[in-house]
Design an enzyme around this catalytic site. Structure first.
Site, mmCIF file in Angstrom:
data_model
loop_
_atom_site.group_PDB
_atom_site.id
_atom_site.type_symbol
_atom_site.label_atom_id
_atom_site.label_comp_id
_atom_site.label_asym_id
_atom_site.label_seq_id
_atom_site.Cartn_x
_atom_site.Cartn_y
_atom_site.Cartn_z
ATOM 1 N N ARG A 119 1.531 -1.086 -0.248
ATOM 2 C CA ARG A 119 0.021 0.063 -0.041
ATOM 3 C C ARG A 119 1.358 1.370 -0.221
ATOM 4 O O ARG A 119 0.724 1.878 -1.171
ATOM 5 C CB ARG A 119 -1.030 0.078 1.524
ATOM 6 C CG ARG A 119 -1.610 -1.084 0.927
ATOM 7 C CD ARG A 119 -3.135 -1.364 2.066
ATOM 8 N NE ARG A 119 -2.551 -1.399 3.942
ATOM 9 C CZ ARG A 119 -2.841 -2.953 4.002
ATOM 10 N NH1 ARG A 119 -3.319 -3.397 3.425
ATOM 11 N NH2 ARG A 119 -2.437 -2.942 5.095
ATOM 12 N N PHE A 138 -11.852 -4.268 -5.882
ATOM 13 C CA PHE A 138 -11.659 -5.536 -4.226
ATOM 14 C C PHE A 138 -11.034 -4.799 -3.099
ATOM 15 O O PHE A 138 -10.359 -5.054 -2.677
ATOM 16 C CB PHE A 138 -10.850 -6.418 -4.759
ATOM 17 C CG PHE A 138 -11.304 -7.239 -5.818
ATOM 18 C CD1 PHE A 138 -12.142 -8.304 -5.925
ATOM 19 C CD2 PHE A 138 -10.949 -7.594 -7.206
ATOM 20 C CE1 PHE A 138 -12.353 -8.878 -7.215
ATOM 21 C CE2 PHE A 138 -10.925 -8.209 -8.327
ATOM 22 C CZ PHE A 138 -11.607 -9.269 -8.237
ATOM 23 N N ASP A 178 -15.723 -2.971 -4.067
ATOM 24 C CA ASP A 178 -15.811 -4.322 -3.555
ATOM 25 C C ASP A 178 -17.445 -4.263 -3.888
ATOM 26 O O ASP A 178 -18.367 -3.950 -3.443
ATOM 27 C CB ASP A 178 -15.086 -3.967 -2.223
ATOM 28 C CG ASP A 178 -15.506 -5.299 -1.239
ATOM 29 O OD1 ASP A 178 -13.965 -5.614 -1.921
ATOM 30 O OD2 ASP A 178 -16.023 -5.810 -1.420
ATOM 31 N N ASP A 201 -6.231 -6.150 -6.276
ATOM 32 C CA ASP A 201 -5.633 -6.921 -4.959
ATOM 33 C C ASP A 201 -7.282 -8.248 -4.699
ATOM 34 O O ASP A 201 -8.130 -8.021 -3.773
ATOM 35 C CB ASP A 201 -6.146 -5.864 -3.833
ATOM 36 C CG ASP A 201 -5.826 -6.831 -2.732
ATOM 37 O OD1 ASP A 201 -4.829 -7.838 -3.104
ATOM 38 O OD2 ASP A 201 -5.563 -5.890 -1.713
ATOM 39 N N CYS A 220 -3.338 -13.747 -3.635
ATOM 40 C CA CYS A 220 -2.727 -13.933 -1.999
ATOM 41 C C CYS A 220 -3.121 -15.486 -1.997
ATOM 42 O O CYS A 220 -2.901 -16.266 -0.784
ATOM 43 C CB CYS A 220 -3.423 -12.978 -1.232
ATOM 44 S SG CYS A 220 -5.507 -13.819 -1.981
#
Length: 413
Positions: free
Chosen positions: A224, A243, A265, A314, A354
């Site tokens: 970030r 996201f 989101d 993300d 991730c």
């Protein structure tokens, strides 16, 4: 199960013997033993007990928790054959984890315990200001949960860090595979579960009770910051954060002076909290949020001819097993292709995965294919992983999961 279990009274602690030719990952430094690697278990035990681990020829390999309910049957606690896993041992592990964090990261909010990477398998503890959030994912370590919390409080207090409350978020589905129930609730006295933290100069309200996982994704802290630094240099007119969860990348872009930031989101709870965080930072006039499915929204933005100076992707992990990697690749390829098409010529794309099962090479290949499909050329600016409070333990591949790129996106010449 493919292994034999023999209960005898030959020893006070059970012994797990590995099949000949098996246990290669363990011997290379890995932390797990799967059920199909085990030849025989001798001695009396209850799932969650500590057991001695031996190679096929009786050579000692250490001590670990045993749980025959799980395909991941043994989680290693020590490589020493004579290790005593007691209160002093737990305090040593906790103290080592805290000393490591003090050396490598900002500890105002950070991950204090990162499971196998801190040699406390299945245990995760995040610190948000003066609150701890505990996630216990393995039966064996769950027995030490209270002790770990107390030792953390003690070790932190020695440095003047006083913990006012502890909340447990052991509500992940993986607990069911361990034969455990999902649970969340206070450890000790109740407290207000929205906690204010500051990271990279941005203020957030973290909902440790109802937010995703432990309430906030600390692993992206310095990624970030990388986006914040980029936006501070280029001062973009328009930024799209997909996201967005509770708005963290969007808020870093806004703090850096971006003129207009849109965060997307699918969770209404997350979007509402993101808007609250924007107001907390006095960014509500420039940073806005929309509740929508990113996969549905991006094609619509493309059809309208919308473009952005910076696009941030993300997404959640599209795969949590090897069996679904192929489908996950399609998802990552599609989202990156769509994202690239929305970047102005010469603009920037920040993208990440991730998922542990999507390796760095596979993720790079997927992005390359997406760029080809979008007829874009990429110039890599940065490659990053998770923050250092989520250490990557070599040979324990499960500890290396976050891949993060920043690219400049150019039209094909």
């Amino acid at each position: 199960m493919e292994f034999q279990t023999t209960k005898t009274q030959l020893s006070q602690r059970a012994t797990v013997r590995i099949k000949k030719g098996m246990g290669r990952s363990l011997k290379a430094g890995g932390a797990w033993i799967y059920d199909n690697e085990i030849d025989i278990i001798t001695g009396s035990f209850t799932n969650g007990d500590l057991a001695l681990i031996e190679d096929y020829d009786g050579f000692p390999l250490g001590t670990g928790f045993i749980n025959t309910c799980s395909k991941l049957t043994v989680r290693m606690m020590s490589r020493k054959k004579d290790a005593v896993i007691d209160e002093a041992f737990i305090e040593m592990r906790v103290r080592n984890a805290w000393e490591y964090r003090k050396a490598v990261t900002d500890t105002s909010s950070c991950r204090l315990i990162f499971a196998e990477a801190d040699f406390l398998p299945g245990m995760i503890v995040d610190k948000f200001s003066d609150v701890l959030v505990v996630e216990s994912l393995a039966l064996g370590i769950d027995r030490f949960k209270q002790m770990i919390v107390e030792k953390l409080k003690k070790v932190l207090a020695e440095d003047g860090v006083i913990i006012r409350g502890v909340y447990e978020r052991s509500d992940a589905k993986v607990r069911l595979q361990e034969g455990m129930e999902r649970y969340k609730g206070f450890i000790g006295e109740p407290f207000v579960t929205k906690v204010e933290i500051m990271e990279n100069g941005v203020r957030y309200l973290v909902d440790v009770e109802d937010g995703q996982k432990t309430g906030f994704f600390l692993d992206q802290k310095y990624n970030r910051l990388a986006v914040q630094n980029l936006c501070r240099r280029i001062r973009p007119d328009r930024v799209l954060d997909c996201f967005t969860h509770t708005g963290s990348f969007a808020l870093n872009a806004g703090l850096a002076g971006s003129r207009e930031v849109l965060g997307i989101d699918a969770s209404r709870l997350a979007v509402d909290q993101a808007a609250e965080n924007a107001a907390l930072n006095d960014l509500q006039n420039r940073v806005h949020f929309q509740c929508a499915d990113v996969f549905d929204l991006l094609p619509g933005l493309e059809q309208k001819g919308e473009t952005f100076d910076v696009v941030i992707l993300d997404p959640p992990a599209f795969t949590k097993s090897r069996n679904s990697v192929r489908n996950a690749i399609k998802g990552y390829r599609e989202i990156n292709r769509r994202g690239m098409k929305l970047v102005k010529d010469g603009g920037y794309l920040a993208t990440c995965s991730c998922s542990h099962f999507l390796t760095p090479d596979l993720f790079s290949k997927t992005i390359r294919e997406a760029a080809g499909n979008a007829h874009k050329r990429l110039r890599q600016i940065e490659y990053r992983t998770q923050a250092s409070d989520h250490p990557i333990l070599w040979s324990a591949d499960e500890s290396y999961y976050l891949k993060f790129f920043i690219f400049q996106v150019c039209e094909e010449p």
